[in-house]
Design a protein around this motif. Sequence first.
Motif, PDB file in Angstrom:
ATOM      1  N   ASP A   1     -14.696  46.638   1.588  1.00 13.63           N
ATOM      2  CA  ASP A   1     -16.162  46.612   1.589  1.00 13.63           C
ATOM      3  C   ASP A   1     -16.700  45.382   0.863  1.00 13.63           C
ATOM      4  N   ASP A   2     -15.988  44.938  -0.180  1.00 12.49           N
ATOM      5  CA  ASP A   2     -16.450  43.753  -0.913  1.00 12.49           C
ATOM      6  C   ASP A   2     -16.460  42.522  -0.012  1.00 12.49           C
TER       7      ASP A   2
ATOM      8  N   LEU B   1     -19.325  38.692   3.634  1.00 14.92           N
ATOM      9  CA  LEU B   1     -19.510  38.063   4.956  1.00 14.92           C
ATOM     10  C   LEU B   1     -20.938  38.267   5.458  1.00 14.92           C
ATOM     11  N   ARG B   2     -21.497  39.472   5.200  1.00 15.87           N
ATOM     12  CA  ARG B   2     -22.883  39.738   5.646  1.00 15.87           C
ATOM     13  C   ARG B   2     -23.856  38.825   4.923  1.00 15.87           C
ATOM     14  N   SER B   3     -23.606  38.639   3.628  1.00 11.40           N
ATOM     15  CA  SER B   3     -24.478  37.752   2.850  1.00 11.40           C
ATOM     16  C   SER B   3     -24.330  36.308   3.348  1.00 11.40           C
TER      17      SER B   3
ATOM     18  N   PRO C   1     -12.357  41.571  -7.082  1.00  9.17           N
ATOM     19  CA  PRO C   1     -13.343  41.859  -6.033  1.00  9.17           C
ATOM     20  C   PRO C   1     -14.042  40.567  -5.592  1.00  9.17           C
ATOM     21  N   VAL C   2     -14.232  40.415  -4.284  1.00 12.09           N
ATOM     22  CA  VAL C   2     -14.769  39.159  -3.737  1.00 12.09           C
ATOM     23  C   VAL C   2     -16.152  38.871  -4.328  1.00 12.09           C
ATOM     24  N   GLY C   3     -16.287  37.696  -4.926  1.00 13.38           N
ATOM     25  CA  GLY C   3     -17.576  37.268  -5.470  1.00 13.38           C
ATOM     26  C   GLY C   3     -17.820  37.692  -6.911  1.00 13.38           C
ATOM     27  N   SER C   4     -16.849  38.385  -7.511  1.00 17.64           N
ATOM     28  CA  SER C   4     -17.037  38.797  -8.907  1.00 17.64           C
ATOM     29  C   SER C   4     -16.821  37.576  -9.798  1.00 17.64           C
ATOM     30  N   ASN C   5     -17.578  37.489 -10.888  1.00 17.80           N
ATOM     31  CA  ASN C   5     -17.397  36.364 -11.807  1.00 17.80           C
ATOM     32  C   ASN C   5     -16.527  36.754 -12.988  1.00 17.80           C
TER      33      ASN C   5
END
Lengths: 186, 280
Positions: free
Chosen positions: B26-27, B32-34, B210-214
């Motif tokens: 889901d991440d 991808l949607r963003s 998680p994708v996009g986590s900092n």
Amino acid sequence: MTEYIDLETPLSDSTIEKLKAGDKVRISGVLYTARDAAHKRLIEMIESGKDLPFDVKGQLLYYVGPTPAKPGQVIGSAGPTTSYRMDTYAPTLIKMGLKGTIGKGGRSKEVLEAMKRYKAVYFAAVGGAAALIAKTIKKVEIIAFEDLGAEAIRKMEVENFPAIVVNDTKGGDLYNIGREKYKIPY
Amino acid sequence: MRQINTEQIRDTVEKLCIDANYNLGDDLITSLRSALEREESPLGKEVITQLLDNAEIGRKEQVPVCQDTGFAIIFIELGQEVVLTGGDLREAINEGIRRGYKNGLLRKSIVKNPIDRINTGDNTPAVIHTDIVPGDKLKITFDAKGGGCENMSRSAMLTPAQGREGVINFVVDTVKSAGANPCPPIIVGVGLGGTFDYSTLLAKKAILRPVGSNNNNKTIANLEIELLEKINRLGIGPQGLGGRITALAVQVETFPCHIASLPVAVNIECHSHRTKTIVI
């Protein structure tokens, strides 16, 4: 927004010469597949004067190693692999009359030169859209090197296989055009 | 001491291989949607839409989203209060991979020897990383690492004088040279510090966040943000066809390093980011 050029294989020089970098195409007809290991063998066959398992003249070569088919499927997932690994081998096949290759990622100067000289194009298919692309593949037959498994040479019959022209016969390069258009210097 | 039978590990690994290759996380889908909303290139938007459609087919029809179903990478976090019973851990993991790739109809992409290049026929062996951690749990993470993006990864031993700027230049240059090859939009894993070998492991671990986590460390989080901005100015775009979204995320992991060294490793992951974790 989207306009497609319909292509039917085998392809003639005049059809190939009309294609321009950035053109979206839908390919129908036959595609042959080969990737690293199969290319190595094809070139060895050429060097030792043997006939190839298929005549490359007028044909398109798709760089792919599919997953096994589920029961009821003709093929598993089948998206493009990265093309530069085939750059060593591609000019020889293009010189023999291959009219195009389908993969993803940039090509070497030698391949681009061969495409201009012998009239061939390079198409990109969307890497990672393998389940979607597989729906355009209607029939598959292994014609050589079965021992290579996913890397065996397959003859595929496709209908409206989606691709985009990256390199045309005039030296147009969509990867350069696209990058230049969208890059923001810093 | 808690007992865990390696047969359970084998069965878990089998499930993970199939789940990761059919069902994108889901991440990633959110990312991808963003990206679809932010992408300005019509062709780039078209590519991302196809990737989302492809993910949907994988999920609905339970088929691999990509034909390169990867090198099986396994990260094990083994609680020190766990006793493993029932046999060899490595063999159990490899048997899980063997079954997962066979039963899930995944592609067998591993050759026995880099020179002879004969396929092993069952996608084994996995690359297995094992950490002993506190507690009585066993955490198994699977990542299907595609060859195309792995090939575009690089590492370097920079000098301390090259510093932050040197790191930025190396990472951005790695992505620039990779161009369309690794299937952008990519996830960029960066390992900073440690030793030559350890920096590359950190880079791979960075991908698995998680994708996009900092990063929790603010200095490193700022570096991630700056790297992402610079990478997305390159114009490479989805599939290299031109556009704003070359990377979905840049994720950096760090470790202390020697006073003489600044190791940096960049592990590139394609948009087809297939990873799943199960805690036993």
